[in-house]
Design a protein around this motif. Structure first.
Motif, PDB file in Angstrom:
ATOM      1  N   GLU A 197       0.811  -1.212   0.000  1.00  0.00           N
ATOM      2  CA  GLU A 197       0.000   0.000   0.000  1.00  0.00           C
ATOM      3  C   GLU A 197       0.853   1.274   0.000  1.00  0.00           C
ATOM      4  N   GLY A 198       1.958   1.270   0.686  1.00  0.00           N
ATOM      5  CA  GLY A 198       2.797   2.466   0.761  1.00  0.00           C
ATOM      6  C   GLY A 198       3.516   2.796  -0.530  1.00  0.00           C
ATOM      7  N   GLN A 199       3.504   1.863  -1.503  1.00  0.00           N
ATOM      8  CA  GLN A 199       4.209   2.096  -2.754  1.00  0.00           C
ATOM      9  C   GLN A 199       3.266   2.237  -3.950  1.00  0.00           C
ATOM     10  N   LYS A 200       1.987   2.120  -3.704  1.00  0.00           N
ATOM     11  CA  LYS A 200       1.031   2.130  -4.813  1.00  0.00           C
ATOM     12  C   LYS A 200       0.749   3.550  -5.299  1.00  0.00           C
ATOM     13  N   VAL A 201       0.796   4.547  -4.395  1.00  0.00           N
ATOM     14  CA  VAL A 201       0.485   5.937  -4.728  1.00  0.00           C
ATOM     15  C   VAL A 201       1.662   6.822  -4.341  1.00  0.00           C
TER      16      VAL A 201
END
Length: 515
Positions: A197-201
């Protein structure tokens, strides 16, 4: 190993084979799907389950092409290890297991992506922003959004060419003054399942220009006073003061101060308010007032003029305030005008016009004066010869001859006696002393006044006292054309006469003439 132990081991092996024979051989590959960032490591595990014999493993793609990574196997398991995943490793990988002639295979999909950092917003030009994502890669869609507050300004969906590998992705958005002081966001989203999740946006938010920007109005200040220039912008702006035409920074504060203003401080000043995205500039003019500088007084053409030349006297002032100029001096009538430049023409300047000329510049804060000395060049004029006590002399009497003229450069004065030819006597001050006069010394004397521009001749006559006639003066003027013309004129005047020079103007005519 003794016989008993060997028997026990053999029975154990047989038992295992009987147990294994009761299950069905199958292959297993983990993970089913792998999602990895470029340069991360990956380990695929392929296992032969319920294989009664030693299994063999083969790794390949669906297209039957060998795959990268390092393989390490034992009787039941094979490992495929990637130390650094690259975009070209994004494939469907097949692990084929051979168990005593029985074959079974499993597949897994390797997804590779690259999304290492937040984007950077920069200015492409004054009205366009650019958002750049560095080193991006995905085989799926990449979405990019421009957002202002809760409003999405622009959406883009970008498809990657997987053959190009990792790429930079940029997007542009046109801006206007209505966005000044507002926060604008550039956001990128990778549409790929399995990404943490921390790298998706990834996103960045920046303020577009100062929220407000004010600067001092045009300013007038007097020489020697204190000058303050003020520039206000919101707290997120960096301020810079410069004087136009100069590169150095005057101040990075809201207020720039000049304690003791001079004439050189006049001009245009600029304050720049900068944020990460936009720089705004505004100018303020500074006018410096004070007494006029010394006016510039000049003669044209330059140098000492000759009598009869056409000359112009000009005076200029650079006063900021209205100025009154006055030219006066020598034989000139005073001329006064309320303008910044004044000229006076003298069509035929004469020797009497020599002297000091002044120009006075005056405004409401003071005055200054300049001067120029003009010396007019002229041949000898108005020459005079005076004999003391008289041109009527007695035997053995002493007399003094005073000679004067008006000229520039100064004239040389020569006294010549007409007796048995001419003898010349020179004087530095125009005064000659004649001692012990005799009757033979009576007669005509010539005084020659000469400079480089011409000469003038005066004559007088010494007469014995018993005579009643007085000294007779005549005057001859010969203008100079050139030094050769002067020599020619003198030669014609004094032809066939002898020249002898004396340094002293005090002389005894009897001794000089050997009488």
């Amino acid at each position: 190993m003794n016989g008993e132990n060997q028997l026990t081991f053999a029975l154990w092996i047989m038992t295992l084979r009987l147990i294994a024979g009761t299950g069905k051989f199958r292959a297993q590959l983990e993970p089913n799907v792998a999602v990895k960032h470029v340069n991360e490591s990956l380990e695929l595990v392929c296992t032969a389950l319920d294989c009664p014999s030693e299994a063999t493993f083969t790794w390949k793609t669906l297209e039957d092409i060998s795959v990268g990574g390092v393989m390490k196997s034992n009787q039941t398991t094979s490992l495929k290890t990637y130390n650094r995943i690259m975009t070209e490793d994004e494939k469907t990988v097949v692990c084929q297991v051979d168990c005593g002639g029985l074959k079974e295979q499993r597949t897994t999909k390797i997804h590779v992506y690259s999304f290492p950092s937040d984007p950077v917003i920069s200015r492409k030009n004054n009205l366009t922003l650019m958002c750049t994502f560095r080193s991006v890669y995905t085989s799926k869609f990449f979405k990019l959004h421009w957002v202002l507050g809760d409003n999405v300004l622009q959406d883009e969906e970008i498809t990657f060419d997987v053959h190009k590998g990792v790429q930079d992705v940029s997007s542009e958005y046109p801006m206007s003054d209505e966005y000044l002081g507002k926060n604008i966001t550039c956001r990128g989203v990778l549409n790929l399942s399995g990404i943490p999740e921390g790298q998706k946006v990834r996103s960045v938010t920046a303020q577009y220009g100062p929220a407000f920007f004010n600067i001092s109005s045009n300013t007038t200040v007097k020489v020697g006073e204190r000058l303050e220039l003020r520039c206000d912008a919101d707290g997120q702006s960096d301020l810079t003061w410069r004087k136009l035409g100069k590169s150095e920074v005057l101040s990075r504060d809201k207020v720039t101060v000049i304690e003791n203003v001079t004439w050189s401080d006049a001009g245009m000043y600029e304050c720049e308010a900068s944020t990460k995205l936009v720089s705004l500039r505004s100018k303020v003019g500074v006018t410096v007032q004070g007494p006029p500088n010394f006016p510039k007084l000049r003669l044209s053409p330059a140098g000492n003029p000759r009598a009869g030349d056409y000359v112009t006297i000009t005076c200029d002032s650079d006063s900021v305030l209205p100025v009154q100029l006055t030219i006066s001096g020598a034989s000139l009538n005073q001329v006064e005008k309320h303008i910044s430049s004044i000229s006076i023409n003298i069509p035929s300047i004469q020797f009497k016009d020599s002297g000091l000329y002044f120009c006075d510049a005056k405004n409401e804060l003071g005055s200054k004066r300049s001067s120029i000395n003009i010396t007019v060049q002229a041949p000898p004029r108005n020459s005079t010869v005076l004999v003391y006590p008289s041109a009527q002399v007695m035997e053995a009497q002493n007399i003094t001859v005073h000679c004067s003229t008006v000229s520039f450069p100064p004239a040389s004065i020569i006294l010549m006696r007409e007796a048995d030819g001419f003898q010349e006597f020179r004087s530095t001050n125009g005064t000659f002393h004649l001692f012990n006069l005799k009757s033979e010394d009576m007669g005509t004397y010539i005084v020659n006044f000469t400079n480089e521009l011409g000469y003038e001749v005066q004559t007088f006559e010494l007469i014995k006292e018993q005579q009643t006639t007085t000294a007779i003066l005549t005057k001859t003027i010969v203008p100079a054309v050139s030094s050769m013309s002067l020599l020619t004129a003198i030669a014609l005047l004094l032809r066939h006469l002898r020249r002898t020079k004396r340094k002293s103007s005090d002389f005894n005519l009897g001794e000089v003439l050997d009488i």
